[in-house]
Write a protein that holds these residues in place. Structure first.
Motif, PDB file in Angstrom:
ATOM      1  N   PRO A   1      -5.369   6.555  -0.419  1.00 42.08           N
ATOM      2  CA  PRO A   1      -5.169   6.302  -1.713  1.00 42.08           C
ATOM      3  C   PRO A   1      -4.263   5.280  -2.103  1.00 42.08           C
ATOM      4  N   LYS A   2      -4.120   4.596  -3.131  1.00 35.94           N
ATOM      5  CA  LYS A   2      -2.989   3.463  -3.825  1.00 35.94           C
ATOM      6  C   LYS A   2      -3.173   2.460  -2.680  1.00 35.94           C
ATOM      7  N   CYS A   3      -4.388   2.122  -2.346  1.00 36.37           N
ATOM      8  CA  CYS A   3      -4.516   0.831  -1.391  1.00 36.37           C
ATOM      9  C   CYS A   3      -4.401  -0.488  -1.965  1.00 36.37           C
ATOM     10  N   ALA A   4      -3.178  -1.139  -1.714  1.00 35.27           N
ATOM     11  CA  ALA A   4      -3.290  -2.516  -2.457  1.00 35.27           C
ATOM     12  C   ALA A   4      -4.495  -3.492  -1.969  1.00 35.27           C
ATOM     13  N   ILE A   5      -4.917  -3.449  -0.823  1.00 37.09           N
ATOM     14  CA  ILE A   5      -5.835  -4.160  -0.214  1.00 37.09           C
ATOM     15  C   ILE A   5      -7.320  -3.825  -1.006  1.00 37.09           C
ATOM     16  N   LYS A   6      -7.819  -2.554  -1.343  1.00 36.03           N
ATOM     17  CA  LYS A   6      -8.902  -2.160  -1.608  1.00 36.03           C
ATOM     18  C   LYS A   6      -8.794  -2.461  -3.411  1.00 36.03           C
ATOM     19  N   GLU A   7      -7.808  -2.487  -3.818  1.00 36.90           N
ATOM     20  CA  GLU A   7      -7.636  -2.922  -5.084  1.00 36.90           C
ATOM     21  C   GLU A   7      -7.793  -4.312  -5.396  1.00 36.90           C
ATOM     22  N   ALA A   8      -7.299  -5.028  -4.367  1.00 36.81           N
ATOM     23  CA  ALA A   8      -7.394  -6.453  -4.535  1.00 36.81           C
ATOM     24  C   ALA A   8      -9.035  -6.713  -4.427  1.00 36.81           C
TER      25      ALA A   8
ATOM     26  N   CYS B   1       0.879  -0.964   0.056  1.00 35.80           N
ATOM     27  CA  CYS B   1       0.209  -0.102   0.042  1.00 35.80           C
ATOM     28  C   CYS B   1       0.851   1.206   0.026  1.00 35.80           C
ATOM     29  N   LYS B   2       0.446   2.433  -0.503  1.00 29.36           N
ATOM     30  CA  LYS B   2       1.259   3.662  -0.580  1.00 29.36           C
ATOM     31  C   LYS B   2       1.597   3.949   0.839  1.00 29.36           C
ATOM     32  N   PHE B   3       0.707   3.798   1.887  1.00 30.56           N
ATOM     33  CA  PHE B   3       1.397   4.203   3.097  1.00 30.56           C
ATOM     34  C   PHE B   3       1.886   3.138   3.935  1.00 30.56           C
ATOM     35  N   GLY B   4       2.010   2.120   3.155  1.00 32.69           N
ATOM     36  CA  GLY B   4       2.853   0.809   3.845  1.00 32.69           C
ATOM     37  C   GLY B   4       2.060   0.334   4.931  1.00 32.69           C
ATOM     38  N   SER B   5       2.732  -0.012   5.980  1.00 35.72           N
ATOM     39  CA  SER B   5       2.267  -0.611   7.152  1.00 35.72           C
ATOM     40  C   SER B   5       1.345   0.205   7.893  1.00 35.72           C
TER      41      SER B   5
END
Ligand SMILES: Nc1nc2c(ncn2[C@@H]2O[C@H](COP(=O)(O)OP(=O)(O)O)[C@@H](O)[C@H]2O)c(=O)[nH]1
Ligand SMILES: [Mg+2]
Ligand SMILES: [Zn+2]
Length: 304
Positions: free
Chosen positions: A272-279, A260-264
């Motif tokens: 923004p740019k959250c890998a979990i939401k994208e998944a 994720c953009k903000f990492g942990s």
């Protein structure tokens, strides 16, 4: 002498001693464990030192726990009630009908177990009652949980016991949980008829307000095999967990969250740019799992 706590009523403890004798024990003075605020110092599953005193015993100390599972104390906020200790695996009995176990309940259980690093099993019981819709729903759940490393077993506790279940339990201490009426006692009686747990009438568990506080109890199936029944325990607590840590206990989010953009620091809500939401959008993370995540995170049950 050493023993293991099988049952606790709060002031009395049934301890199975190394020689196979069950001893009624009390605690002398204060036994304090480091690190946790808990309402009960000794829990089912604890290994203890006992000083025999006539035909009773005094618990003098608790041996270090490999793990333990808690529920939030209803009496004292911020305190936890230890349900059981030294558990090898956690099994939730779930049913699609009569009653329907929600994905939210299953997820809370799995997350609690995962946070204590305890391997998980889901037993989908009452397969004899499945219609097409509930069969589909169950298949969907199995497709979600199996890839996460959760052992999934489909059974009917009314039929012959599956050797698969016995094999899974053998040599371990297994905590068994699940809503009232899913068939925990029926299953436990199948595992060992000598245990003779009271089985509720089908009509009983649908009635509201028949709430009896019951305690966790451990049963021995053989020398090395134990099961812990947790009747009436609705929710397992997640203590000492920061919001940022929660997604670590969702195996499908664990590695991904670091991208994720903000990492942990990302909470995967609307950053923004959250890998979990994208998944979730790509459906590589199941929506129901993400909803459970949000519900645990916010402390609100967003689904009913
Ligand atoms: N049809 C069906 N009924 C079951 C099954 N397992 C348990 N039951 C019934 O469900 C009811 C509740 O079972 P019980 O073992 O008391 O549930 P517990 O509250 O989880 O301990 C009883 O009437 C059981 O006979 C199953 O696999 N199929
Ligand atoms: Mg029962
Ligand atoms: Zn995120």
């Amino acid at each position: 002498m050493k023993g293991r706590v099988m049952r606790s009523t709060g002031s009395w403890y049934d301890v199975l001693m190394e020689d196979g004798v069950k001893l009624r024990c009390r605690i002398r003075g204060k036994i304090r464990l480091e690190g946790i605020k808990e309402t009960n110092p000794v829990a089912v599953g604890d290994y203890v030192d006992v000083e025999p005193e006539s035909n009773e015993g005094i618990i003098t100390s608790i041996l270090p726990r490999t793990n333990y599972i808690v529920r939030q104390s209803v009496k004292k906020t911020g305190h936890a009630h230890v349900i059981a200790a030294n558990i090898d695996q956690a099994m939730v009995v779930a049913t699609m009908v009569m009653p329907r176990t929600s994905a939210g309940f299953i997820d809370r259980f799995l997350v609690a177990a995962e946070s204590f690093r305890i391997p998980q099993v889901i037993v989908f019981n009452k397969k004899d009652l499945l219609d097409n819709e509930s069969q589909r729903h169950q298949n969907n759940l199995i497709q979600i949980y199996k890839p996460l490393g959760v052992t999934c077993i489909v059974t009917s506790a009314l039929e012959n016991l599956q050797p698969e279940i016995e094999k899974l339990l053998h040599g371990k201490t297994t905590l068994i949980a699940g809503h009232s009426g899913v068939g925990k006692s029926t299953l436990i009686n199948k595992l060992s008829p000598a245990i003779n747990q009271k089985v509720s009438e089908v009509s009983d568990f649908t009635k509201k307000g028949t709430h009896t506080t019951t305690f966790a109890e451990m049963f021995r199936l053989d020398e090395t095999t134990f099961i812990i029944d947790t009747p009436g325990i609705k929710e397992f607590g997640l203590i000492d967990m920061t919001p940022e840590e929660l997604s670590d206990y969702f195996p499908e989010m664990r590695d991904l969250r670091l991208t994720c953009k903000f990492g942990s620091r990302c909470l995967h809500i609307n950053e923004p740019k959250c890998a979990i939401k994208e998944a979730v959008a790509r459906e590589t993370i199941a929506r129901s799992r993400y909803e459970s995540y949000l519900s645990i995170l916010t402390g609100e049950d967003t689904r009913k």
